[in-house]
Design a protein around this motif. Structure first.
Motif, short mmCIF file in Angstrom:
data_model
loop_
_atom_site.label_atom_id
_atom_site.label_comp_id
_atom_site.label_asym_id
_atom_site.label_seq_id
_atom_site.Cartn_x
_atom_site.Cartn_y
_atom_site.Cartn_z
N ILE A 117 0.86 -1.19 0.00
CA ILE A 117 0.00 0.00 0.00
C ILE A 117 0.89 1.24 0.00
CG2 ILE A 117 -1.79 1.29 1.21
CD1 ILE A 117 -2.75 -1.38 0.10
N TYR A 118 0.55 2.19 -0.87
CA TYR A 118 1.25 3.48 -0.87
C TYR A 118 0.25 4.59 -0.57
CZ TYR A 118 3.60 7.72 -2.20
OH TYR A 118 4.13 8.98 -2.17
N VAL A 119 0.58 5.41 0.43
CA VAL A 119 -0.16 6.63 0.74
C VAL A 119 0.88 7.72 0.97
CG1 VAL A 119 -1.88 7.72 2.23
CG2 VAL A 119 -1.94 5.24 1.89
N ASN A 120 0.60 8.93 0.49
CA ASN A 120 1.52 10.05 0.72
C ASN A 120 1.55 10.43 2.21
OD1 ASN A 120 2.25 10.67 -2.03
ND2 ASN A 120 0.18 11.48 -2.30
N ARG A 121 2.69 10.97 2.66
CA ARG A 121 2.71 11.64 3.96
C ARG A 121 1.65 12.74 3.96
NH1 ARG A 121 7.31 12.24 7.86
NH2 ARG A 121 6.24 14.22 8.27
N SER A 122 1.02 12.96 5.09
CA SER A 122 -0.04 13.95 5.16
C SER A 122 0.47 15.37 4.96
CB SER A 122 -0.75 13.86 6.51
OG SER A 122 -1.33 12.58 6.66
N ASP A 123 1.77 15.60 5.20
CA ASP A 123 2.33 16.94 5.03
C ASP A 123 3.22 17.07 3.81
OD1 ASP A 123 4.30 15.27 5.98
OD2 ASP A 123 5.06 16.65 7.50
N VAL A 124 3.23 16.05 2.94
CA VAL A 124 4.04 16.09 1.72
C VAL A 124 3.15 15.64 0.56
CG1 VAL A 124 6.08 15.26 0.50
CG2 VAL A 124 6.14 15.55 2.99
N PRO A 125 2.55 16.57 -0.16
CA PRO A 125 1.68 16.17 -1.28
C PRO A 125 2.48 15.45 -2.35
CG PRO A 125 2.09 18.53 -1.35
CD PRO A 125 2.65 18.04 -0.05
N GLY A 126 1.93 14.37 -2.83
CA GLY A 126 2.60 13.62 -3.90
C GLY A 126 2.12 14.07 -5.27
N GLY A 127 2.39 13.25 -6.25
CA GLY A 127 1.94 13.55 -7.60
C GLY A 127 0.52 13.07 -7.82
N SER A 128 0.08 13.13 -9.03
CA SER A 128 -1.22 12.59 -9.41
C SER A 128 -1.04 11.85 -10.72
CB SER A 128 -2.27 13.70 -9.55
OG SER A 128 -1.87 14.61 -10.57
N THR A 129 -2.06 11.13 -11.13
CA THR A 129 -1.94 10.41 -12.38
C THR A 129 -3.28 10.39 -13.09
OG1 THR A 129 -1.12 8.35 -13.39
CG2 THR A 129 -2.32 8.15 -11.31
N VAL A 130 -3.39 9.57 -14.11
CA VAL A 130 -4.53 9.68 -15.00
C VAL A 130 -5.75 8.91 -14.50
CG1 VAL A 130 -4.07 7.67 -16.49
CG2 VAL A 130 -5.02 9.77 -17.49
N GLY A 131 -5.60 8.09 -13.45
CA GLY A 131 -6.70 7.25 -13.00
C GLY A 131 -7.94 8.02 -12.62
N SER A 132 -7.80 9.02 -11.76
CA SER A 132 -8.97 9.81 -11.35
C SER A 132 -9.58 10.56 -12.52
CB SER A 132 -8.57 10.79 -10.25
OG SER A 132 -8.26 10.12 -9.05
N ILE A 133 -8.74 11.06 -13.41
CA ILE A 133 -9.24 11.77 -14.58
C ILE A 133 -10.06 10.83 -15.45
CG2 ILE A 133 -8.56 12.99 -16.68
CD1 ILE A 133 -5.98 13.82 -15.21
#
Length: 449
Positions: free
Chosen positions: A388-404
């Motif tokens: 499982i990968y989740v970003n740190r709550s205080d470090v925004p990660g990237g995004s990808t095409v899945g949600s789009i």
């Protein structure tokens, strides 16, 4: 049978631009028995496997089983990667050094591109009989032709304290020494073309136009435009005392393309039921809002066209979509042993521990509780290790095409990907055991029952 990472490295070595990713992937599918369709034609479909080249940099492949209404499954990835792109009219010269004017594509780690031999790949568009009748030719130098040299430490004593590079000034590659200079050391034009090859041409062209013309074997006057990517010319390799790692350019996101292709090939091989689709989008690294990107109408239009050709109504298609499932594959951030504090404190992907299920309540990664449960079950059925990968709550990660994609085509979707170190570097690092896990998932998802 042990998974062959050399096939992955061979694929990455061939995919030196989005155009070459599509061309290489298309050939893999044609060799596997897929039938090529064109966007320009009316589709007549029956059970079988098909592939469409979309504007040269996006690929849509699908398999139709005996009962198309049984299931709809879609897997996606993206063909583009952070890189250096050559601008129009790119030649500039300083004191006899001929440089290329370039721009940065996507969020590349700039300093990793310094001192690397760079090849050039992409497409060159040539004149035709009229304005709409033009011809595109793929080009890959397959050799280094440029480099962005670092400044010596003696001239920048603070370089190891960190340097911010100016993209317009300090990221311009040199490609040759000018053959002729004026009194100020600036370039005067020298026609380096082979006179026996172009005996009747009088026009003067810069070194870049002449170079492209030689690569394509045409007169420079025939070239109307181009899209050329500079890429690290060094090949990927397996490394480590126990061969635990793979270091290569473009792991983001060719690892996902390779896995998705494996899955759709399995769909044909096992004549999977329902409709199974694979789409490799372009332009994810710059926001996806293009005709060939995941934020456009491309995927919904292709799915509608597919079901229309099979004789289903819009209501039936909407029903199939609502019951369908999509896996968006893009790389994840593995834990870096020199910066362990950068990861979440309880969800920590490690190289060689399997693919990552990417979760974000912000929906920067697609998914909900049911989708997560489904993909966990798929992994277990396929024998694919996952984390499982989740970003740190205080470090925004990237995004990808899945949600789009799931917003454009409303169906349950999950984002997955292989954990990497040095994401968006000129060379990235992955676990040597992880590609097999992604392929197992894709083979089962697209090629299974």
């Amino acid at each position: 049978m042990k998974f062959d990472n050399e096939q992955l490295l061979k694929y990455i070595g061939a995919c030196t631009s989005p155009y070459h990713t599509v061309d290489t992937s298309l050939q893999m599918l044609l060799d596997s028995g897929f039938t090529e369709l064109s966007l320009d034609d009316e589709w007549q479909l029956d059970s079988g496997s098909y592939v469409v080249n979309v504007f040269g940099t996006t690929l849509f492949a699908f398999h139709i089983g005996k009962k198309p209404e049984a299931t709809l499954r879609i897997a996606s990835a993206h063909t583009d990667f952070p890189a250096i792109r050559v601008k129009p009219n790119p030649v500039t010269t300083v004191k006899g050094y001929t440089k290329l004017n370039v721009e940065m594509y996507g969020g590349l780690i700039e300093n990793t591109w310094l001192d690397r031999p760079l090849g050039a790949a992409g497409t060159v568009v040539l004149k035709g009989d009229n304005a709409f009748d033009v011809d595109s030719v793929l080009v890959d130098t397959k050799r280094p032709i440029a480099i962005v040299p670092n400044l010596a430490i003696h001239m920048n004593r603070s370089v190891n304290d960190g340097v911010k590079l100016n993209r317009q000034k300090e990221m311009l590659p040199i490609m040759m020494m000018a053959s002729q200079q004026d009194d100020n050391g600036e370039r005067g034009f020298v026609d380096n073309r082979n006179p026996s090859l172009f005996p009747d041409t009088k026009a003067q062209y810069d070194e870049w136009s002449t170079f492209l013309a030689d690569e394509v074997d045409c007169d420079p006057s025939e070239i109307l435009s181009y899209e050329m990517t500079l890429y690290p010319a060094e090949q990927g390799c397996v490394l480590g005392i126990e061969s635990d790692f793979i270091s290569a350019p473009r792991l983001d996101n060719l690892t996902s393309c390779f896995g998705v292709l494996s899955g759709i090939i399995q769909a044909r091989k096992h004549n999977a039921n329902g409709v199974r689709c694979a789409i490799l989008f372009d332009n994810e690294e710059v926001g996806s809002r293009t005709k060939q990107g995941g934020a456009g109408m491309l995927l919904p239009n292709l799915i509608k066209r597919l079901y229309d050709a099979l004789g289903y109504s819009n209501q039936e298609m909407d029903s199939f979509i609502s019951k369908g499932f999509m896996i968006s594959s893009d790389v994840a951030h593995g834990l870096h042993p020199n910066y362990p504090e950068k990861n979440d404190i309880t969800n920590i992907p490690i190289l060689n521990k399997g693919l990552a299920l990417k979760i974000a309540c912000s929906q920067s990664y697609a998914g909900d509780a049911r989708a997560i449960a489904i993909v966990k079950g798929l992994c277990e059925e396929a024998g694919a290790a996952y984390q499982i990968y989740v970003n740190r709550s205080d470090v925004p990660g990237g995004s990808t095409v899945g949600s789009i994609s799931s917003a454009m085509l409303p169906m349950r979707t999950i984002d997955v990907g292989l954990p990497l170190l040095a994401m968006h570097s000129a060379r990235e690092l992955m676990g040597a055991n992880d590609q097999e896990q992604l392929n197992r998932l894709m083979n089962h998802f697209l090629g299974g029952k």
